[in-house]
Design an enzyme around this catalytic site. Structure first.
Site, PDB file in Angstrom:
ATOM      1  N   ASN A 101      -9.217  28.173  39.236  1.00 43.81           N
ATOM      2  CA  ASN A 101     -10.435  27.812  40.177  1.00 43.81           C
ATOM      3  C   ASN A 101     -10.205  27.462  41.546  1.00 43.81           C
ATOM      4  O   ASN A 101      -9.583  26.307  41.758  1.00 43.81           O
ATOM      5  CB  ASN A 101     -11.198  27.101  39.259  1.00 43.81           C
ATOM      6  CG  ASN A 101     -12.458  26.566  40.020  1.00 43.81           C
ATOM      7  OD1 ASN A 101     -12.934  27.191  41.027  1.00 43.81           O
ATOM      8  ND2 ASN A 101     -13.118  25.528  39.310  1.00 43.81           N
ATOM      9  N   TRP A 102     -10.243  28.232  42.334  1.00 49.45           N
ATOM     10  CA  TRP A 102      -9.913  28.023  43.873  1.00 49.45           C
ATOM     11  C   TRP A 102     -10.954  26.933  44.334  1.00 49.45           C
ATOM     12  O   TRP A 102     -10.569  26.448  45.498  1.00 49.45           O
ATOM     13  CB  TRP A 102      -9.677  29.389  44.491  1.00 49.45           C
ATOM     14  CG  TRP A 102      -8.733  29.895  44.164  1.00 49.45           C
ATOM     15  CD1 TRP A 102      -7.678  29.827  43.264  1.00 49.45           C
ATOM     16  CD2 TRP A 102      -8.262  31.377  44.707  1.00 49.45           C
ATOM     17  NE1 TRP A 102      -6.800  30.991  43.373  1.00 49.45           N
ATOM     18  CE2 TRP A 102      -7.221  31.685  44.234  1.00 49.45           C
ATOM     19  CE3 TRP A 102      -8.809  32.191  45.616  1.00 49.45           C
ATOM     20  CZ2 TRP A 102      -6.513  32.984  44.631  1.00 49.45           C
ATOM     21  CZ3 TRP A 102      -8.323  33.256  46.242  1.00 49.45           C
ATOM     22  CH2 TRP A 102      -7.213  33.987  45.382  1.00 49.45           C
ATOM     23  N   LYS A 103     -12.182  27.038  43.918  1.00 47.44           N
ATOM     24  CA  LYS A 103     -12.992  25.889  44.338  1.00 47.44           C
ATOM     25  C   LYS A 103     -13.429  26.222  45.895  1.00 47.44           C
ATOM     26  O   LYS A 103     -13.173  27.664  46.038  1.00 47.44           O
ATOM     27  CB  LYS A 103     -12.419  24.393  44.418  1.00 47.44           C
ATOM     28  CG  LYS A 103     -12.173  24.029  42.839  1.00 47.44           C
ATOM     29  CD  LYS A 103     -11.955  22.674  42.740  1.00 47.44           C
ATOM     30  CE  LYS A 103     -11.445  22.544  41.120  1.00 47.44           C
ATOM     31  NZ  LYS A 103     -11.418  20.945  40.451  1.00 47.44           N
ATOM     32  N   HIS A 133     -19.072  23.796  35.775  1.00 48.22           N
ATOM     33  CA  HIS A 133     -17.956  23.101  36.076  1.00 48.22           C
ATOM     34  C   HIS A 133     -18.478  21.610  36.552  1.00 48.22           C
ATOM     35  O   HIS A 133     -19.635  21.541  37.109  1.00 48.22           O
ATOM     36  CB  HIS A 133     -17.245  23.593  37.484  1.00 48.22           C
ATOM     37  CG  HIS A 133     -15.859  22.696  37.682  1.00 48.22           C
ATOM     38  ND1 HIS A 133     -15.825  21.768  38.483  1.00 48.22           N
ATOM     39  CD2 HIS A 133     -14.824  23.257  37.504  1.00 48.22           C
ATOM     40  CE1 HIS A 133     -14.561  21.266  38.396  1.00 48.22           C
ATOM     41  NE2 HIS A 133     -13.916  22.314  37.742  1.00 48.22           N
ATOM     42  N   GLU A 157     -17.974  19.704  39.085  1.00 52.28           N
ATOM     43  CA  GLU A 157     -18.232  19.484  40.206  1.00 52.28           C
ATOM     44  C   GLU A 157     -19.817  20.021  40.340  1.00 52.28           C
ATOM     45  O   GLU A 157     -20.525  19.500  41.394  1.00 52.28           O
ATOM     46  CB  GLU A 157     -17.353  20.219  41.135  1.00 52.28           C
ATOM     47  CG  GLU A 157     -16.113  19.290  41.122  1.00 52.28           C
ATOM     48  CD  GLU A 157     -14.806  20.160  41.366  1.00 52.28           C
ATOM     49  OE1 GLU A 157     -14.745  21.399  41.866  1.00 52.28           O
ATOM     50  OE2 GLU A 157     -13.507  19.667  40.961  1.00 52.28           O
ATOM     51  N   GLU A 203     -12.732  20.300  30.265  1.00 51.30           N
ATOM     52  CA  GLU A 203     -11.935  19.670  31.339  1.00 51.30           C
ATOM     53  C   GLU A 203     -12.528  18.268  31.271  1.00 51.30           C
ATOM     54  O   GLU A 203     -13.854  18.098  32.036  1.00 51.30           O
ATOM     55  CB  GLU A 203     -12.782  20.183  32.638  1.00 51.30           C
ATOM     56  CG  GLU A 203     -12.159  21.716  32.807  1.00 51.30           C
ATOM     57  CD  GLU A 203     -12.004  22.384  34.263  1.00 51.30           C
ATOM     58  OE1 GLU A 203     -11.079  22.628  34.561  1.00 51.30           O
ATOM     59  OE2 GLU A 203     -13.096  22.203  34.913  1.00 51.30           O
ATOM     60  N   GLY A 245      -8.266  16.916  39.335  1.00 52.27           N
ATOM     61  CA  GLY A 245      -7.844  16.572  40.576  1.00 52.27           C
ATOM     62  C   GLY A 245      -7.485  15.253  40.684  1.00 52.27           C
ATOM     63  O   GLY A 245      -7.179  14.524  41.741  1.00 52.27           O
ATOM     64  N   SER A 270      -5.819  18.562  36.175  1.00 50.47           N
ATOM     65  CA  SER A 270      -4.190  18.409  36.601  1.00 50.47           C
ATOM     66  C   SER A 270      -3.115  19.074  35.580  1.00 50.47           C
ATOM     67  O   SER A 270      -2.137  18.379  35.481  1.00 50.47           O
ATOM     68  CB  SER A 270      -4.264  16.788  36.487  1.00 50.47           C
ATOM     69  OG  SER A 270      -5.074  16.252  37.555  1.00 50.47           O
ATOM     70  N   GLY A 324      -6.935  23.886  38.866  1.00 53.55           N
ATOM     71  CA  GLY A 324      -7.543  23.865  40.073  1.00 53.55           C
ATOM     72  C   GLY A 324      -6.532  23.727  41.289  1.00 53.55           C
ATOM     73  O   GLY A 324      -5.648  24.954  41.601  1.00 53.55           O
ATOM     74  N   GLY A 325      -6.093  22.388  41.447  1.00 53.75           N
ATOM     75  CA  GLY A 325      -5.037  22.394  42.954  1.00 53.75           C
ATOM     76  C   GLY A 325      -3.713  23.241  42.571  1.00 53.75           C
ATOM     77  O   GLY A 325      -3.281  24.138  43.600  1.00 53.75           O
TER      78      GLY A 325
HETATM   79  P1  13P Z   1      -7.112  20.450  39.084  1.00 49.19           P
HETATM   80  O1  13P Z   1      -6.182  21.353  38.301  1.00 49.19           O
HETATM   81  O2  13P Z   1      -7.056  20.275  40.442  1.00 49.19           O
HETATM   82  O3  13P Z   1      -7.037  18.932  38.023  1.00 49.19           O
HETATM   83  O4  13P Z   1      -8.680  20.922  38.798  1.00 49.19           O
HETATM   84  C1  13P Z   1      -9.035  21.147  37.655  1.00 49.19           C
HETATM   85  C2  13P Z   1     -10.248  21.975  37.629  1.00 49.19           C
HETATM   86  O5  13P Z   1     -11.168  21.561  37.882  1.00 49.19           O
HETATM   87  C3  13P Z   1     -10.310  23.618  37.305  1.00 49.19           C
HETATM   88  O6  13P Z   1     -11.545  24.035  37.342  1.00 49.19           O
END
Ligand code: 13P
Length: 252
Positions: A9-11, A97, A99, A169, A175, A215, A236-237
């Site tokens: 997920n590149w956000k 998600h 967010e 999640e 994050g 993470s 994510g990251g």
């Molecule tokens: P991180 O891997 O950066 O913690 O993010 C997870 C995420 O929100 C994937 O949708």
């Protein structure tokens, strides 16, 4: 056998050229990987979906959307419908998600409508949910997760679950660098499967892929993915870096 999935997920990261470059690197890295029963997914931002689909063509990399509006069309400035996504070749949409829930006020009720819109359009969803830190501290995390699933997904017919992938999640792990332990992930995933079995049947519960997100890094992926009810990860990251992301794919 359940399908394994590693999804990035590149956000709100990667412009058009960065998206193309990352997909090209991924394609190259995965070219000779057998990837049996395993899907590799990336979710760029809306504006980069078309060009990313083009770049990923004839490869093992699937391109999916990060979100979608529930209405067919209309006066919803800034929004994107299922039909619009379908028209450019999108087959899968991430929904729910944390967010989106936190910053854009998405609720279980609006997510139930989004899930319906996805399915009416013969798309698939990767549906995200998970508890806050205070829920875990107060030992209500199982109840919170159960109500998120119940309110957004349990109105579906059993057959519709063929188009649903779940992504657990825990919000406190997103994050933050703090991941759930493999045991915590397994405990929750097994619980999720048990409530799906109770609501539907064992066949539905056994078939649904449940991803862990929060993470995940190359260093912890193997242990998390080794658990029997963890079918992959939503990353994510670490999905923004080709070496990290392929390290995580190798872990599965
Ligand atoms: P991180 O891997 O950066 O913690 O993010 C997870 C995420 O929100 C994937 O949708």
């Amino acid at each position: 056998m359940r399908t394994k999935i590693v999804a990035g997920n590149w956000k709100m990261n990667n412009d058009k050229n960065e998206s193309k470059a990352l997909i090209k690197h991924l394609k190259k890295a995965l070219k000779n990987e057998p990837l049996e029963n395993t899907r590799v997914i990336v979710a760029p931002t809306f504006v980069n979906l078309s060009s990313s689909i083009k770049t990923a063509k004839d490869s093992k990399v699937e391109v999916v959307a990060q979100n979608m509006h529930q209405a067919k069309n209309g006066a919803y400035t800034g929004e994107i419908s299922a039909q619009m996504l379908k028209a450019i070749g999108i087959k899968t949409v991430i929904l729910g998600h944390s967010e989106r829930r936190t910053y854009f006020n998405e609720t279980d009720a609006s997510l139930a409508e989004k899930v319906d819109a996805v399915l009416e359009n013969n798309l698939e969803t990767i549906f995200c949910f998970g508890e806050l830190l205070e829920d875990r501290k107060s030992d209500t995390h199982f109840a919170v997760v159960e109500s998120q699933l119940k309110n957004a997904l349990f109105h579906l017919e059993a057959d519709a679950w063929k188009s649903v992938v779940l992504a657990y999640e825990p919000v406190w792990a997103i994050g933050t660098g703090e991941t759930a332990s493999a045991e915590q992930a397994q405990e929750m995933h097994a619980y999720i499967r048990s409530i799906i079995e109770k609501q539907y049947n064992k066949e539905v519960a056994d078939a649904v892929s449940i991803l862990y997100g929060g993470s995940v890094k190359p260093a912890n992926a193997k242990e998390i993915f080794s658990k029997p009810d963890v079918d992959g990860g939503l990353i994510g990251g670490a999905a923004l870096n080709v070496a990290d992301f392929t390290g995580i794919i190798n872990a599965i």
